[in-house]
Structure formats: C-alpha cells, structure tokens
Scaffold this motif. Structure first.
Motif, PDB file in Angstrom:
ATOM      1  N   UNK A  93       0.849  -1.188   0.000  1.00 36.25           N
ATOM      2  CA  UNK A  93       0.000   0.000   0.000  1.00 36.25           C
ATOM      3  C   UNK A  93       0.887   1.241   0.000  1.00 36.25           C
ATOM      4  N   UNK A  94       1.898   1.212   0.858  1.00 37.65           N
ATOM      5  CA  UNK A  94       2.803   2.360   0.957  1.00 37.65           C
ATOM      6  C   UNK A  94       3.509   2.598  -0.373  1.00 37.65           C
ATOM      7  N   UNK A  95       3.853   1.519  -1.019  1.00 36.32           N
ATOM      8  CA  UNK A  95       4.534   1.619  -2.296  1.00 36.32           C
ATOM      9  C   UNK A  95       3.707   2.368  -3.336  1.00 36.32           C
ATOM     10  N   UNK A  96       2.417   2.194  -3.297  1.00 38.85           N
ATOM     11  CA  UNK A  96       1.551   2.887  -4.257  1.00 38.85           C
ATOM     12  C   UNK A  96       1.632   4.397  -4.046  1.00 38.85           C
ATOM     13  N   UNK A  97       1.705   4.785  -2.769  1.00 37.41           N
ATOM     14  CA  UNK A  97       1.814   6.224  -2.477  1.00 37.41           C
ATOM     15  C   UNK A  97       3.156   6.733  -2.983  1.00 37.41           C
ATOM     16  N   UNK A  98       4.198   5.985  -2.662  1.00 37.94           N
ATOM     17  CA  UNK A  98       5.543   6.449  -3.030  1.00 37.94           C
ATOM     18  C   UNK A  98       5.692   6.565  -4.548  1.00 37.94           C
ATOM     19  N   UNK A  99       5.163   5.584  -5.264  1.00 36.08           N
ATOM     20  CA  UNK A  99       5.313   5.627  -6.709  1.00 36.08           C
ATOM     21  C   UNK A  99       4.467   6.723  -7.341  1.00 36.08           C
ATOM     22  N   UNK A 100       3.279   6.946  -6.803  1.00 35.10           N
ATOM     23  CA  UNK A 100       2.457   8.042  -7.323  1.00 35.10           C
ATOM     24  C   UNK A 100       3.197   9.349  -7.161  1.00 35.10           C
ATOM     25  N   UNK A 101       3.806   9.517  -5.977  1.00 39.40           N
ATOM     26  CA  UNK A 101       4.508  10.772  -5.728  1.00 39.40           C
ATOM     27  C   UNK A 101       5.757  10.885  -6.590  1.00 39.40           C
ATOM     28  N   UNK A 102       6.377   9.718  -6.809  1.00 41.91           N
ATOM     29  CA  UNK A 102       7.615   9.737  -7.578  1.00 41.91           C
ATOM     30  C   UNK A 102       7.351  10.127  -9.034  1.00 41.91           C
ATOM     31  N   UNK A 103       6.337   9.532  -9.627  1.00 41.56           N
ATOM     32  CA  UNK A 103       6.129   9.755 -11.056  1.00 41.56           C
ATOM     33  C   UNK A 103       5.148  10.886 -11.365  1.00 41.56           C
ATOM     34  N   UNK A 104       4.276  11.181 -10.419  1.00 37.80           N
ATOM     35  CA  UNK A 104       3.204  12.119 -10.777  1.00 37.80           C
ATOM     36  C   UNK A 104       3.049  13.251  -9.781  1.00 37.80           C
ATOM     37  N   UNK A 105       4.161  13.694  -9.222  1.00 37.19           N
ATOM     38  CA  UNK A 105       4.089  14.757  -8.223  1.00 37.19           C
ATOM     39  C   UNK A 105       3.385  15.988  -8.782  1.00 37.19           C
ATOM     40  N   UNK A 106       3.688  16.290 -10.047  1.00 40.28           N
ATOM     41  CA  UNK A 106       3.119  17.518 -10.608  1.00 40.28           C
ATOM     42  C   UNK A 106       1.587  17.433 -10.631  1.00 40.28           C
ATOM     43  N   UNK A 107       1.094  16.228 -10.809  1.00 39.39           N
ATOM     44  CA  UNK A 107      -0.362  16.102 -10.830  1.00 39.39           C
ATOM     45  C   UNK A 107      -0.954  16.402  -9.447  1.00 39.39           C
TER      46      UNK A 107
END
Ligand SMILES: Cc1cc2nc3c(=O)[nH]c(=O)nc-3n(C[C@H](O)[C@H](O)[C@H](O)COP(=O)(O)O)c2cc1C
Ligand code: SF4
Ligand code: SF4
Ligand code: SF4
Ligand code: FES
Ligand code: FES
Lengths: 568, 154, 539
Positions: free
Chosen positions: C507-521
C-alpha cells in the motif's frame, strides 16, 4: 550448544541461541521501547515500536526477531528514531489520547513513550469518533477510546488465565476489542480475574478502584501471598499512606505465575466489614471497652480456672500463630482440647501426598470430583481451562451445576462416579481435583484411579493447620478461646459452643461470633501480618505485612504469646 | 431460528472434521437473513467447545460473513481499483437513488443489502457486480434497473 | 467408440457462463439434432480462451474460433459450417482494434502465435470436469513417472534445475522451497496450494482452476512425494464458486480411480487433497495468514521467521505454492528441466501468465515466455490502447504491484530486468491506464482497497492507511499545503519500512510511486484544482 555472536549498537555480544533481539538487548541493559510486548506474553509484533535497524538497512521488530549468528542491529539509529516517532504519532491520533483526562496518566506506557521521543503535539488530526465507554463491570473499566489494540489483554485473558473472554472483532481500521460477542463486560463471560487490567499499557482496561489514585511509582509495593483460599497465589500489593490501592498477581510466583481470581484481586479492596478496634468485655449484659492488658489478664484468668479449657483456631492465620496456639494449650494450659474451624476427611488429605498445581497444566485428563473451583479457588479453574484448551479431557462428578461444564468431556452423576475408573484407564496423566470433605465411599472409588490428587482445602493455611494436628472442632469445653481471624462463625460452630460458659474471641471483624463472645480481642488481618502459609500443595510461603494494623491491634501470634506470658 | 438444521450441520462438522469457515458458510446460507445470529454462534461455541469470543472474532474478520441481519438479496458491487476505474461511482449512486440505500445498509423492506466486494477476478469485464450468486459484467447505469427489477418481488 | 467428424469446444468458464454459454449449448444441441448431426458433431465443454467477448466455440479440425454474442446466430452457424462445411466469417473471432487486422491464418493461430502455452496447455482444450480428457492429454503421466522412476531427491533436484520460481508474487525458487520442507525433521508435513487469488486485476489462477483443475492436483501429489507429505489443501477464495466446484469434481474423480488416496499407482505413497474455502479477505493470500485461516482463525499474518517450510500449518513443515507455480510441474517432469530452461531468459525461466485489461483493445489472459516487453504485450498482443489514446501508466502486478511509466515500456518483463527499474512483476496483472486517467483518484481507490482489506494487526498499516486517505481527500479538495506531500511521503516510508506484512508495504509503495512519477499532478490538484479525468470534482 553453539554460542551466537552478534552486534548491538556496535558492541560484540555473545549469547545462547533461542532468544529474541529484545531479550538479548534487555539482558545487556539496552532499553528498546515496546508497547504490544509484555515479558509474560508471547510476542506478536503488532505495534512496531520496537523496530531496530539491521546491517542490511531493514527495520525489524526486536520483540519477534530471533537473535541469529552474525546479526548486527542498531537500536536508536536516526531511521529507527524517526520511525518510532511516526508510529507514536499514529497511535496518538488513532483514538482519543488527551492524556490529561486519562485515568492512566502517569502510568501509561504510551504516554511515557511519547515523552521519551519528544512527541509534544499531534502530527495528525486526532480521530474524532467517540467510542462508548463500558462502565458496566463492578471492578473493571473498558475505555475503548484509549485502546491501542496491542492485544496484551487478550493474550493475558486467554493464554495466561485461560478464560478466553476477550477477542478482536472486525478488521483493519474498524478493529475493536470485544468481550465475548461485543457484550458489555458485566454481561460477558468475564470472571473478574483482572489479568487484562494488569497488563494493559494504557488506561483502556483499568481497575476501577485503583484508577485515579495516583502513579504506581509513588506507591509502596509489597510482595505477599493471597489469603483467600488454599492456592496461595503470589501477589504484589500497592499501598499509599497505608491504604490498599490495588493488588496484582506476582509474575514470579511459582504458584500462579501472575494470575489471580476475583477474590484475590478485588475482594480485599472491597472490604466493608466492621473492624474490631478495641478489646471489649460483656458483663451483666453490658459491653465495655477495656484495656488490652486487662483483656489478657481476664482471658488468661478465665482459662486457668476452667475445668476443660478449649481452643479453636482459624485456618487463615499463619503457621507461626498456629504453633504458638498449640504451645499455649499443650504447655501453658495442659489441654488437648483444641480444634480448627474446618474439618476434613483425613483419608482425603493422605491421598494427596505429591499433588502439585502444575500437574493440571500437563495432564491428559482432569477430574473435578464434587468441586467447582471457579468461585472458591479461581486460579485452579484457570488452570483447568488452560489444560482443556491444550487438549486435556475434563470429567466432572457432580449432582449440581458446575461452572466448568462448558469444558467438560463428560459429566457424571455422583451415583455413577465409579464410571471414572474405566473412563480414565487409558489416560497417561490424570489429575483429580477433589473436595477434601468427601465421604469414605468416594475415596474407595478414587483409590482405584491412578492419578495425582489435589484436595481443595478451603483456607489459606488449612493444610498448615492439619499438619499441626488441628482438624475439626473440640467436643466439649466450659471456657473457650477462638482465634477467628476474619471468620464470622457459621451455625455449626455456634452450635458446638452451646456448652461454653465463657467465650473469648480474637477477631478482625464484628460478627455473629463476636456477638456471642464474653470477651473480644481485636486482631490484625492477614494484610497486616507477616509469617507463613502452607498452600494446598504443601508449599510453605512467606506472607508479608502489606499495611500497618490500627493502633493497639496486634497479630494473632503476638496476642497468643501475650497469653503465654501472662500464664507464665 | 433453524435450530435443527444448524444442529445437523454441526453434527456433520464433528463427524467429518470439516473446516470451520465452511461450517459458518453453510450456516449462514441457511439463515433467512444471510447472517450469523448471536444465538447460532453461541450454539456452535457450546457444541464445538470453541470460546464464543474466538468464534465471533473469526466470523467478524471475513467480509463474506455478516453478524447483522441482511436483506433477502445481497448486491455486491466490486469496489477494487480496476472496477472503480469504470462505472463504480455511478452504480453506487444509482443504486442509492433507486433503493434509497448506501453501502452496508439494508432496505427498510428487508429486500436488499448493498455491500462492497473486492475484486472477483473478472476485471476485464469491469464493472462487475453480483446479486446473490449471479454475476453481472460490464454493468452500466442504464442496465441497472432491469437487473434489480428481476429480484424485486411482485 | 464413436468417431465424430467435428468437435466443438464450448467455453464454459465463469465468464462464458455469464455471457450465456449454457443457452448457447442448449441451442447448439437442438440445432444439431434438428439437422440430424448428433452422430457427427460432438460438443465438449472447456475453459475459456482468454477472449473477452461472447461465448467462444472452437471447431476442430481447423481450430476456427467463433464468438457467439447472440444465440439466434446458431441455426445459421450449424447449417453453414457443421452441415455444409462453410466457415461463417461474420461470427469468427476478430479483434476490436482501430486498424482491423486482416485474418489470414486460422484465427486460433493468430491469437496463439505469440503465446506459448505450458501452464495453460489444457485450458480451453479439455473438459475440466472429465478426468479422462486430462489423462488423454498426458495427465498424471508425470506423477506416474515420479512415483515409478524417481526418488524424492531426484524430483527436487529436477525442479531446482529447472529454475522454476514462484508465481504468487515473490518469485522464490520453488525447488529450494521444497528442499527446505523435505529436510525439516518434524512430521506430518503439508502441501498447500494458494488459490486465494485476491490481487485486483489477477485472474490467472481462476482460469487454471476452471480450465485444468487436475493439473493442480497432480502437481500437489508430486510435491507431496518430493517433500514427504501425505495431505494437501487447496485454499480457494470463497467467491470462486466455479473453481471450488471444478476442483471438488476433479478430486472426486481422482479418488475414484486411485490417483489420490492410499497406495497411489500401486506404490506405498498415500496422498489426499481437500478444498478449503476462504470467506472474503485479501490478506489471507499471504501465506501465513492463509494458514491461520485454514486453522479456522482470523486471517492475520504470523511473524516470520519461522517460515512455513519449517513451521507452517499447525506448526508443521509446509510447502505453499501458488496455483500457477504448481501448474508448471508436470511438464517440467515430463520434458525435463533442460527443456524448461530453454524458455524465458536468464534468471526467469519458463512462461508467465499475464492478465491484460484496462484501457487496451484486447483484454484477457495470455501466456508468454519471460522476456517480452510491455510494449509487445500491450501493443501487439493487446492491440494497443483503446481509442488510440496515449498511455499514461501501467500498473504491473495488481494493486500491490508497481507503476511502470511509458519510458520503461521496452524493459523486458523478467524478475531481474523489472527489479532493475525498482519494480516487481507481482501476480502478472497488467492494468493499462490511458492519458485521461487521474492518478490521485486511482491512488485513492488503491488505498481504499487496502484499507478495506488491512487485517488491522499492526499500527503502520491499520492507522497509516486511514491517515493517508485523509491526506488524499484533502489534496483533491485543495485543502492542503504543498509541503504536506513531503509528510505523506514520510508516512508512506514508515508504512513501507515497518508494516508487518506485504499488504501494508505494498500500500505504501503505491503512495511512493504516485509521488515519484506524478508529483506535478498532485501539485496541480492542490494549486488549481485541475484533474485530468475531471473526476476529483472541485469547482
Ligand atoms: C498481502 C498478500 C497477498 C497475497 N496474495 C496471494 C495470493 O492471492 N495468491 C498467491 O499465490 N500468493 C499470494 N501472496 C504471496 C504468498 O504469501 C506466497 O508468497 C505465495 O503463495 C508463495 O507461492 P509461490 O512460491 O508459488 O509463489 C500474497 C502475499 C501478500 C503479502
Ligand atoms: S485494552 Fe489495553 S491491553 Fe487491551 S488491546 Fe487495548 S490497549 Fe491493549
Ligand atoms: S486462587 Fe485463591 S489464592 Fe489465588 S487469587 Fe484466587 S483466592 Fe487468592
Ligand atoms: S501490514 Fe496491514 S495487513 Fe499486514 S499485518 Fe499489518 S495491518 Fe495486517
Ligand atoms: S513491541 Fe515489538 S512490535 Fe510491539
Ligand atoms: S476489479 Fe472488479 S472484478 Fe477485478
């Protein structure tokens, strides 16, 4: 066995295999913070506060991590500290932890951890939902709003005490602690042993009487032995300014391993009986307070003049008092006319030579022979439940309801008690728990069973008294001395005193017996007495005085010695 | 309560050593309101000598068991991420409007209960929903009334 | 024995039944009788082909695939093809692709061309409810070979040599797992087949159980022989009705002919299998939680170590393998480890079953050797993105998998290559999201799923998930400071590093990856309320 070498915080450490990192750290004086862990409970690794950093850079919970060859961990590295702070923040925000309104404030392990890691504000907005507080139980408060779901209470209730009252319901963020099927504690199968409150790290399960009465640190703690039955459980009593605040089970005790029953944990806190505080004499129908010296003088004079002086002593007094009592009669008064406030079948006593409470836990079959230990010998009931959960068979012989019948493999009527013999034939290890007041006919049956026998004597020192030749009332006496402790004197006893023309009673409390007395001398309760008790296994254990007796009130032993002195 | 049938199931359980979850499934299917009533759990506890707290704890963990009475028909809308990418939100909204129902609730007439369901492994047919044991795929809001109407009693 | 002129394989997996396979079957029979073809045409029930449309019929000889969307087409089909021998083009399987692929070869070959079916070898070809068909396709040959010619050690070394790795998500080498259990001194030992398949987007195990249940039973028996177990359990999630039924039928049939039970094939090897069903809990797919659940308790994971190989079910040594892992075993035994190693790439041998869905044209189950790139899988086998849109993101491995962004589409899907880009292939689900999808909305859905499925035992997952969802809701309502994203990242890091089991970590990984690739969003949402999907509705 092969030694293990590991490194904690850079220090080489050599240990035996089979330990967790937490245990190793502790034995070397390294303090790793914990919440869901409790030394007496098997670890579950739920709170994650105890994480340590491994050489490989992973965070692992010390409480469940086995110490293995070559392991290297850091217990307070920056990453560890960061993670712990975050976990504490999460816990503080999960439910309501405004500590200043909490009964556990000062004694709460969560709060202490908060201080230790400098948590001084809520990092997350705290959870706003209010859970109901369960006030229903006579002694125990269940405050869900403070619960951190560490499950210490569940493990204590189930694995240590064998009651299986508490459990978790639902899952994820909806997880809640629940007695039975989310029943109020009072309506649940809770037997009020209080183990849960003893292990709860927060103020979520608290003992109502002890709550709000200050920090445990500021209290005096005394180890002693419970006097409410013959099991002889180790206790740790908390007092403050000579007030009893709470009683815990003593974890180190070889008898009960920290578990108590309702009688042991709560009844002393709930004492409402009226104390006898001064010697009282009844003359020509009037009651008068007299001095202690005068009381001793009067009593010894009456005994000396008696044709047939008699004495009955309570099985709740210490071995030392019993001995003094025996000497008083045999030497000072030259009388054999002594007895005990209880009477047992000597043959039942003899059956039991080597019985031990631990045997219950390793039995394949347990028999409850005309006894129901739940209300009278709570910890025995606990042990029976634990044995059954581990797979032992339970047979009950009774004509009445038995509170353990839920656990029974089979229940026999007393008229079919002989069926036991065949039933138990193939069981390897049998423990028969019996009422030591059974008839000889019962003993004929029991003799045919190969088993360990545990007679449940009623009182804390019944066996001590029996071993000193005291058992049953005297036949006849004109002047009698009764050392009553807290006994109130039942109908049988009062009836046996019919012929007594002058009755001297040494007693803790005002009771029908003191009403009947010509002379009353106050005595210290077991909480105010030191000495020894012999429990039902024959273990003689130290009793320490937990509180001071009221002024001028002496212990049974001291009073009896004063009698001897006066008699010369 | 279907005391006898429950008793029979427990008896079979004892004889065959059937697993506990299967027993609970069977009992739940027997009870008209698709749930595990407290008295039934007590009976199971007594007969199998499993502490009632353990039984309740287990039963409350799994989403297929309910401890509260449910409707005659259970609508389960898949709420896992792949299905949520499709029609999930509008389905829940439409069901709510049509039956005056939100997740976890039962209609006043006791006909329907609405529940979330985790992925049924039919994600390539999202959105997926179930009514009782019937599975519906590629469900859209327009099909919904028709689907639900087949369960409404005349 | 009757000789038929035509064999019609009718898909009757749960999806096909939903689409009316049973009605199609009735109608087919009616029409065949009408035309007096009952002695010429045989209808056989099979699993699905992994085609996500209508009800599939495969007609042999020829292997032509028809997709029936309307039973009314059946009379015409029977008349034209079965009676007159003229294939009906308009009912043939076609791919709904923007540029229609011209079908030259028989269609079976077209969809199978790029695939290599080892694990799914029988799926769609045999009647899963008839053990004879499995046996006719070399079924139970491997078990016979093992019992008659191999020692348990030889079986283990063959599996080790094949380099077969677990398909349940973690990719642990199967041979080593068996060896650990074989060496564990305690007895009895158990074999568990993990068929809890709860990973959103994953349905490969269901396809195997519905289409080829005997392959699981045979493999479990081989595993049992290798490690010295006599009892096996298949833990199937409670929602998989058809899988449960088919497995039970298969077990019954194997018992009837002595392939399960005592003295199997005349040897002194005894083995029995039982199906156990779950009751709705994703975390029960985690091996130790599964064992708790099998024991009738709450499905909460246990601390590891001890690992199941030494202390598993009822604290006894236990092998637990995923359905797909097990389905590889018979062919490895029959064709040998060397043959198996010839498939796939270094470090990832054999084939992998993927489930392809989301915004792609052709959805379904595919099996290819390791080493295909996502580009090939999505654009060649899947015929590209629906509506010709651009790709935004692939979630590989289900909801607990990893985000793969378009720049990594050329990375081959095998354990090592995927690991190099910080991802994992997990269960093999490939969820394709096009450019119009909102990552924050998607993340919210993911976290809501994990929150619903968290067992609640450990603090980081139980408390962290609701707090993260809170934060996300504030992002979409614009009610949050940008630097709180840093806080969210910290929270996710703690969850990832300290959660008890893979659920909280994933679950945590999903947050980290969203932030990593889509921070601008995220920042766009906060600052301007702009959402690419127009989903996070803020005025
Ligand atoms: C939260 C969670 C869910 C899981 N779900 C499944 C599952 O549904 N099926 C499965 O085979 N493995 C699942 N696993 C992986 C299993 O724990 C285990 O690794 C696997 O069954 C081993 O089989 P294998 O070696 O054949 O891959 C899950 C793991 C976690 C942490
Ligand atoms: S009541 Fe106390 S001991 Fe029990 S789970 Fe809650 S915090 Fe832990
Ligand atoms: S079992 Fe007996 S000794 Fe132990 S706590 Fe209870 S009353 Fe006291
Ligand atoms: S990570 Fe989540 S699912 Fe796993 S043990 Fe912790 S609470 Fe349970
Ligand atoms: S103390 Fe180790 S996880 Fe709670
Ligand atoms: S996500 Fe709904 S069926 Fe898989």
């Amino acid at each position: 066995m092969e030694k293990l070498f590991l490194k904690i915080n850079g220090n080489e450490i050599e240990v035996e295999p089979g330990l967790t990192v937490l245990q190793v750290a502790k034995s070397f004086g390294i303090d790793i913070p914990t919440l869901c862990h409790h030394d007496q409970l098997s670890p579950i690794g739920a709170c994650r506060l105890c994480v340590v950093e491994t050489k490989q850079g992973t965070l692992q919970p010390a409480c469940t991590l086995p110490a293995t060859q070559g392991l290297e961990v850091e217990t307070e590295s920056p990453r560890v500290v960061e993670a712990r702070k975050f976990i504490l923040n999460l816990l503080f925000a999960e439910r309501n932890h405004y500590c200043m309104f909490c009964e556990a404030s000062g004694d709460c392990e969560l709060q202490n951890m908060g201080y230790r890691y400098g948590i001084d504000h809520f990092a997350f907005s705290p959870y706003q939902t209010k859970f109901p507080t369960d006030f229903s139980h006579k002694y125990i408060l269940l405050e869900h709003n403070r619960c951190i779901l560490c499950r210490r209470c569940i493990r204590a209730c189930s694995d240590l005490a064998g009651h299986y009252v508490l459990g978790m319901v639902n899952r994820g963020a909806h997880t809640m602690l629940s007695p039975d099927m989310e029943s109020p504690l009072k309506a649940s199968s809770c037997v009020s042993c209080g183990a849960c409150a003893q292990v709860c790290p927060t103020g979520s399960l608290a003992d109502k009487i002890g709550a709000f009465r200050g920090k445990a640190d500021e209290m005096t703690k005394t180890k002693s032995v419970c006097a409410n039955c013959s099991v002889g459980c180790g206790i740790l009593a908390f007092t403050k300014a000579n007030h009893l605040i709470k009683i815990w089970g003593e974890w180190e005790s070889p008898v009960n391993h920290g578990i108590l029953c309702e009688l042991g944990r709560f009844s002393p806190l709930n004492e409402k009986r009226k104390r006898v505080l001064q010697p009282i004499i009844r003359q020509e129908g009037r009651r008068e307070v007299i001095s202690y010296q005068d009381a001793i003088k009067k009593a010894t004079q009456k005994l000396k003049e008696a044709k047939n002086p008699g004495g009955i002593i309570s099985p709740k007094t210490t071995n030392e008092a019993l001995e003094a009592f025996n000497i008083l009669f045999s030497t000072s008064l030259q009388s054999k006319n002594t007895g005990l406030m209880e009477s047992y079948n000597e043959k039942a006593v003899k059956l039991s030579a080597d019985g031990c409470l631990e045997d219950i836990l390793i039995a394949n079959a347990v028999v409850l022979y005309k006894v129901d230990p739940s209300t009278s010998h709570g910890v025995v009931a606990s042990w029976v439940k634990k044995a059954v959960t581990k797979g032992a068979y339970l047979y009950i012989v009774t004509d009445e309801e038995n509170s353990l019948s839920f656990y029974a493999t089979e229940t026999f009527k007393t008229s079919e008690a002989d069926k036991l013999v065949n039933t138990l034939e193939n069981s390897k290890k049998v423990v028969v728990i019996l009422n030591p007041q059974v008839e000889s006919a019962d003993l004929e049956i029991l003799k045919k069973v190969k088993a360990v026998f545990l007679p449940l004597y009623k009182s804390a020192n019944s066996l001590g008294a029996i071993k000193k030749g005291l058992n049953g009332f005297f036949e006849k006496s004109d002047v009698a001395l009764i050392v009553a402790s807290d006994f109130s004197g039942d109908g049988n006893l009062l009836a046996s005193l019919q012929d007594v023309s002058y009755l001297i009673v040494i007693s803790n409390f005002v009771s029908p017996l003191t009403e009947r007395a010509n002379l009353i001398i106050p005595s210290a309760t077991w909480l105010e007495t030191s000495g020894t008790f012999t429990n039902l296994e024959g273990k003689t254990q130290d009793v320490s005085s937990i509180m001071e007796a009221p002024e001028g009130v002496k212990t049974d032993k001291a009073i009896i010695e004063d009698f001897m002195k006066a008699l010369g | 309560m279907k005391n006898e049938e429950v008793g029979q199931l427990i008896k079979e359980y004892k004889e065959t050593g059937e697993p506990l979850l299967t027993l609970l499934h069977k009992i739940q299917n027997l009870i008209p309101h698709n749930h595990l009533p407290a008295e039934v759990l007590k009976k199971v506890s007594r007969e199998l000598k499993i502490p009632v707290s353990s039984l309740y704890s287990t039963a409350s963990f799994y989403s297929m068991f309910s401890l509260k009475p449910r409707g005659k028909h259970i609508i389960r809308v898949c709420s896992s991420p792949p299905c949520k990418l499709e029609e999930y939100d509008s389905l829940i909204e439409a069901i709510g409007e049509k039956l005056n129902l939100s997740i976890g609730e039962t209609t006043c007439d006791g006909q329907f209960t609405l529940e979330e369901q985790s992925c049924l492994g039919l994600c390539s047919l999202a959105s997926v929903m179930m009514v009782d044991n019937d599975i519906y795929k590629n469900v859209t809001v327009t099909q919904l009334p028709e689907i639900l109407d087949t369960y409404v009693e005349e | 024995m009757k000789i038929y002129r035509l064999h019609v394989l009718l898909s009757t997996d749960s999806r096909s039944i939903l689409r009316g396979a049973l009605e199609v079957e009735t109608k087919l029979k009616e029409e065949i009788i009408k035309k007096g073809l009952e002695n010429e045409v045989q209808i056989l029930r099979t699993g699905g082909w992994g085609i996500e449309e209508g009800v599939q019929l495969t007609v042999y000889p020829g292997g032509l695939i028809y997709v029936i969307n309307n039973v009314e087409d059946i009379p015409y089909l029977v008349e034209e093809h079965f009676l007159k021998g003229r294939p009906v083009k308009k009912l043939m399987y076609e791919i709904d692709a923007p540029a229609k692929v011209e079908m030259t070869a028989p269609i079976e070959e077209e969809i199978m061309k790029k695939q290599t079916r080892i694990i799914l070898r029988n799926v769609g070809l045999i009647n899963p409810e008839d053990i004879k068909e499995y046996i006719a396709h070399d079924g139970y040959q491997a078990l016979a070979q093992v019992l008659s010619t191999m020692t348990p050690e030889q079986v283990i070394s063959e599996i080790k040599a094949s380099e077969l790795s677990g398909r349940g998500g973690a990719g642990f080498p199967t041979g080593f797992k068996w060896e650990l259990t074989a060496k564990a001194p305690a007895k009895p030992k158990y074999i568990i087949c993990n068929a809890d398949e709860g990973e959103p987007g994953t349905f490969k195990d269901r396809v195997i159980m519905e289409g080829d249940p005997h392959s699981i039973i045979e493999s479990m028996a081989i595993a049992a022989y290798a490690v010295g177990a006599n009892k096996g359990f298949i833990y199937v999630r409670g929602e998989y009705d058809l899988s449960i039924d088919r497995l039970n039928i298969a077990i019954k049939q194997s018992k009837e002919i002595g392939l399960l039970g005592n003295n199997i094939l005349g040897t002194n090897f005894d083995f029995d299998v039982e199906v156990r069903i779950g009751a709705g809990s994703y975390v029960c797919g985690e091996e130790t939680a599964l064992m708790e659940s099998l024991e009738g308790k709450r499905g909460e994971p246990r601390s590891k170590p001890p690992y199941p190989s030494t202390e598993g079910l009822w604290a006894k040594p236990t092998v637990i393998n995923n359905v797909e892992t097990l389905a590889n075993i018979p062919l490895i035994i029959l064709k040998g480890a060397e043959w198996y190693k010839g498939l796939g790439v270094e470090g990832s041998r054999g084939t992998k079953v993927f489930t392809l869905f989301g915004d792609v044209n052709a959805k379904g189950v595919i099996e290819v050797p390791f080493g295909f790139t996502l580009k090939e899988l999505i654009y060649e086998i899947g015929y590209g993105i629906k509506g010709g849109k651009n790709l935004k993101l692939v979630q590989l491995g289900g909801s607990s998998g990893s985000f793969i962004t378009p720049e990594h589409l050329d990375v081959p899907i095998d354990w090592n290559s995927v690991r190099k880009i910080g991802a994992g292939q997990g269960s093999g689900a490939i969820l394709v999201l096009d450019e119009t999808r909102c990552v924050i909305d998607f993340l919210k859905n993911l976290l809501a799923f994990f929150n619903h499925e968290s067992c609640g035992k450990c603090v980081p997952c139980r408390v962290g998930l609701p707090k993260a969802l809170d934060l996300l809701n504030r992002v979409t309502s614009g009610n949050v400071e940008i630097d709180e994203l840093g806080f969210m990242e910290e929270l996710a890091n703690v969850m990832k590093n300290t959660s008890f089991c893979g659920l909280g970590q994933a679950a945590a990984n999903q947050i980290l990856e969203s932030l990593k690739y889509f921070k601008s969003e995220f920042i766009n949402h906060i600052e301007t309320g702009y959402c690419p999907a127009n989903k996070c509705g803020r005025l």
